[in-house]
Design a protein around this motif. Structure first.
Motif, PDB file in Angstrom:
ATOM      1  N   LYS A   1       6.246  -1.643  24.057  1.00 60.52           N
ATOM      2  CA  LYS A   1       4.840  -2.059  24.059  1.00 60.52           C
ATOM      3  C   LYS A   1       4.214  -1.885  25.441  1.00 60.52           C
ATOM      4  CE  LYS A   1       5.113  -5.429  20.281  1.00 60.52           C
ATOM      5  NZ  LYS A   1       4.928  -6.855  19.888  1.00 60.52           N
ATOM      6  N   ARG A   2       4.988  -2.147  26.507  1.00 60.89           N
ATOM      7  CA  ARG A   2       4.436  -2.105  27.861  1.00 60.89           C
ATOM      8  C   ARG A   2       4.532  -0.710  28.489  1.00 60.89           C
ATOM      9  NH1 ARG A   2       6.415  -6.841  31.566  1.00 60.89           N
ATOM     10  NH2 ARG A   2       4.490  -6.233  32.632  1.00 60.89           N
ATOM     11  N   ARG A   3       5.506   0.069  28.080  1.00 64.19           N
ATOM     12  CA  ARG A   3       5.682   1.442  28.573  1.00 64.19           C
ATOM     13  C   ARG A   3       5.696   1.503  30.101  1.00 64.19           C
ATOM     14  NH1 ARG A   3       2.400   5.410  24.368  1.00 64.19           N
ATOM     15  NH2 ARG A   3       3.272   4.501  22.469  1.00 64.19           N
ATOM     16  N   LEU A   4       6.545   0.711  30.719  1.00 64.78           N
ATOM     17  CA  LEU A   4       6.646   0.666  32.174  1.00 64.78           C
ATOM     18  C   LEU A   4       7.479   1.849  32.696  1.00 64.78           C
ATOM     19  CD1 LEU A   4       7.399  -3.126  32.673  1.00 64.78           C
ATOM     20  CD2 LEU A   4       5.219  -1.952  33.020  1.00 64.78           C
ATOM     21  N   PRO A   5       7.108   2.413  33.825  1.00 67.91           N
ATOM     22  CA  PRO A   5       7.930   3.458  34.443  1.00 67.91           C
ATOM     23  C   PRO A   5       9.163   2.817  35.080  1.00 67.91           C
ATOM     24  CG  PRO A   5       5.661   3.505  35.260  1.00 67.91           C
ATOM     25  CD  PRO A   5       5.849   2.207  34.558  1.00 67.91           C
ATOM     26  N   LEU A   6      10.334   3.146  34.572  1.00 67.57           N
ATOM     27  CA  LEU A   6      11.574   2.510  35.010  1.00 67.57           C
ATOM     28  C   LEU A   6      12.470   3.513  35.732  1.00 67.57           C
ATOM     29  CD1 LEU A   6      12.350   0.486  31.763  1.00 67.57           C
ATOM     30  CD2 LEU A   6      11.197  -0.322  33.844  1.00 67.57           C
ATOM     31  N   ALA A   7      13.228   3.007  36.693  1.00 66.54           N
ATOM     32  CA  ALA A   7      14.151   3.852  37.442  1.00 66.54           C
ATOM     33  C   ALA A   7      15.420   4.073  36.643  1.00 66.54           C
ATOM     34  CB  ALA A   7      14.482   3.200  38.780  1.00 66.54           C
ATOM     35  N   THR A   8      16.012   5.237  36.805  1.00 67.16           N
ATOM     36  CA  THR A   8      17.300   5.515  36.182  1.00 67.16           C
ATOM     37  C   THR A   8      18.419   5.152  37.150  1.00 67.16           C
ATOM     38  OG1 THR A   8      17.155   7.786  36.983  1.00 67.16           O
ATOM     39  CG2 THR A   8      16.467   7.379  34.728  1.00 67.16           C
ATOM     40  N   ARG A   9      19.543   4.762  36.598  1.00 66.18           N
ATOM     41  CA  ARG A   9      20.724   4.581  37.432  1.00 66.18           C
ATOM     42  C   ARG A   9      21.125   5.955  37.960  1.00 66.18           C
ATOM     43  NH1 ARG A   9      20.937   1.154  33.222  1.00 66.18           N
ATOM     44  NH2 ARG A   9      21.574  -1.004  33.563  1.00 66.18           N
ATOM     45  N   SER A  10      21.639   5.995  39.163  1.00 69.14           N
ATOM     46  CA  SER A  10      21.967   7.288  39.749  1.00 69.14           C
ATOM     47  C   SER A  10      23.293   7.239  40.485  1.00 69.14           C
ATOM     48  CB  SER A  10      20.854   7.723  40.718  1.00 69.14           C
ATOM     49  OG  SER A  10      20.750   6.803  41.784  1.00 69.14           O
ATOM     50  N   GLU A  11      23.829   8.416  40.740  1.00 70.36           N
ATOM     51  CA  GLU A  11      25.056   8.549  41.502  1.00 70.36           C
ATOM     52  C   GLU A  11      24.810   9.484  42.678  1.00 70.36           C
ATOM     53  OE1 GLU A  11      28.260   9.837  39.103  1.00 70.36           O
ATOM     54  OE2 GLU A  11      28.441   7.963  37.997  1.00 70.36           O
ATOM     55  N   LYS A  12      25.570   9.273  43.735  1.00 69.59           N
ATOM     56  CA  LYS A  12      25.436  10.098  44.924  1.00 69.59           C
ATOM     57  C   LYS A  12      26.822  10.403  45.474  1.00 69.59           C
ATOM     58  CE  LYS A  12      23.147  10.216  49.442  1.00 69.59           C
ATOM     59  NZ  LYS A  12      22.308   9.462  50.405  1.00 69.59           N
ATOM     60  N   ALA A  13      27.039  11.651  45.890  1.00 65.34           N
ATOM     61  CA  ALA A  13      28.337  12.038  46.446  1.00 65.34           C
ATOM     62  C   ALA A  13      28.633  11.217  47.690  1.00 65.34           C
ATOM     63  CB  ALA A  13      28.335  13.527  46.770  1.00 65.34           C
ATOM     64  N   ARG A  14      29.879  10.813  47.845  1.00 60.28           N
ATOM     65  CA  ARG A  14      30.312   9.981  48.964  1.00 60.28           C
ATOM     66  C   ARG A  14      31.040  10.850  49.982  1.00 60.28           C
ATOM     67  NH1 ARG A  14      35.306   6.127  49.129  1.00 60.28           N
ATOM     68  NH2 ARG A  14      34.755   4.656  50.787  1.00 60.28           N
ATOM     69  N   ALA A  15      30.702  10.700  51.239  1.00 65.34           N
ATOM     70  CA  ALA A  15      31.376  11.450  52.297  1.00 65.34           C
ATOM     71  C   ALA A  15      32.746  10.833  52.540  1.00 65.34           C
ATOM     72  CB  ALA A  15      30.544  11.430  53.574  1.00 65.34           C
TER      73      ALA A  15
END
Length: 201
Positions: A125-139
């Motif tokens: 109903k609200r249609r909010l822009p939501l962030a996705t979970r993400s991954e990042k390579a680790r040094a």
């Protein structure tokens, strides 16, 4: 992207106009600072807000003007590189996936629209822009703890976070073309001529 506000190619101006060098230097600093504030307001904040729907107060906060001083006779306009919440922009969902619960976010941008990181649930109903979970390579280097862990995973548990749209710096980078640079130069000349007229006439 930052923008300098300064006089170039005006060496010897005090002698040409017959003005005391200290007075002339003060005129330059004052006109640079007035011009910098005008350029920020008229050429950046106002048109950015009109193009994107983001409130002017947000861009005012995200774009700093560092005034010229007697030690550094140059102003600098410095936009923030931190993303702005997508919900602050005019936005819409686009191209839902096969589940119908995740769609791309399109935010209003300079001369068009731009895809923001994250998603909108078109069925909400609200249609909010939501962030996705993400991954990042680790040094992983010699001495790194837990070297078997190759990636970081960013997650917020059960509470979704707001999606982020591009920054004021990114927007300034696409809008500051040669024409707008010429407008900025005209504003600086106009402000200097105001002070020059006061001294000469």
């Amino acid at each position: 992207m930052s923008m300098n506000v300064a006089f170039t190619g005006f060496e010897g101006g005090a002698e040409r106009f017959g003005i005391d060098p200290k007075t002339y230097a003060r005129m330059e600093i004052n006109s640079i600072n007035r011009a910098g504030r005008r350029i920020k307001r008229d050429l950046l904040v106002e048109p950015m807000s009109a193009a994107t729907g983001v409130k002017r107060v947000i861009f005012n906060d995200r774009i700093a003007f560092r005034p010229a001083t007697s030690n550094v006779p140059m102003g600098k306009i410095v936009p923030s590189s931190h993303g702005i919440p997508a919900r602050s922009f005019r936005h819409r969902s686009f191209d839902p996936d096969s589940t119908g619960t995740r769609a791309k976010i399109l935010v209003a941008w300079w001369n068009g629209e731009k895809v923001a990181a994250g998603f909108i649930n078109p069925l909400s109903k609200r249609r909010l822009p939501l962030a996705t979970r993400s991954e990042k390579a680790r040094a992983v280097r010699a001495g790194t703890r837990n070297p078997h862990i190759k990636r970081y995973r960013y997650s917020w548990g059960a509470v979704p976070q707001n999606a982020q749209a591009p920054s004021a710096a990114a927007l300034m980078g696409v809008m500051m073309d040669d024409g707008r640079q010429a407008q900025a130069a005209d504003i600086l000349a106009e402000e200097f001529n105001i002070d020059l007229d006061k001294v000469l006439f």
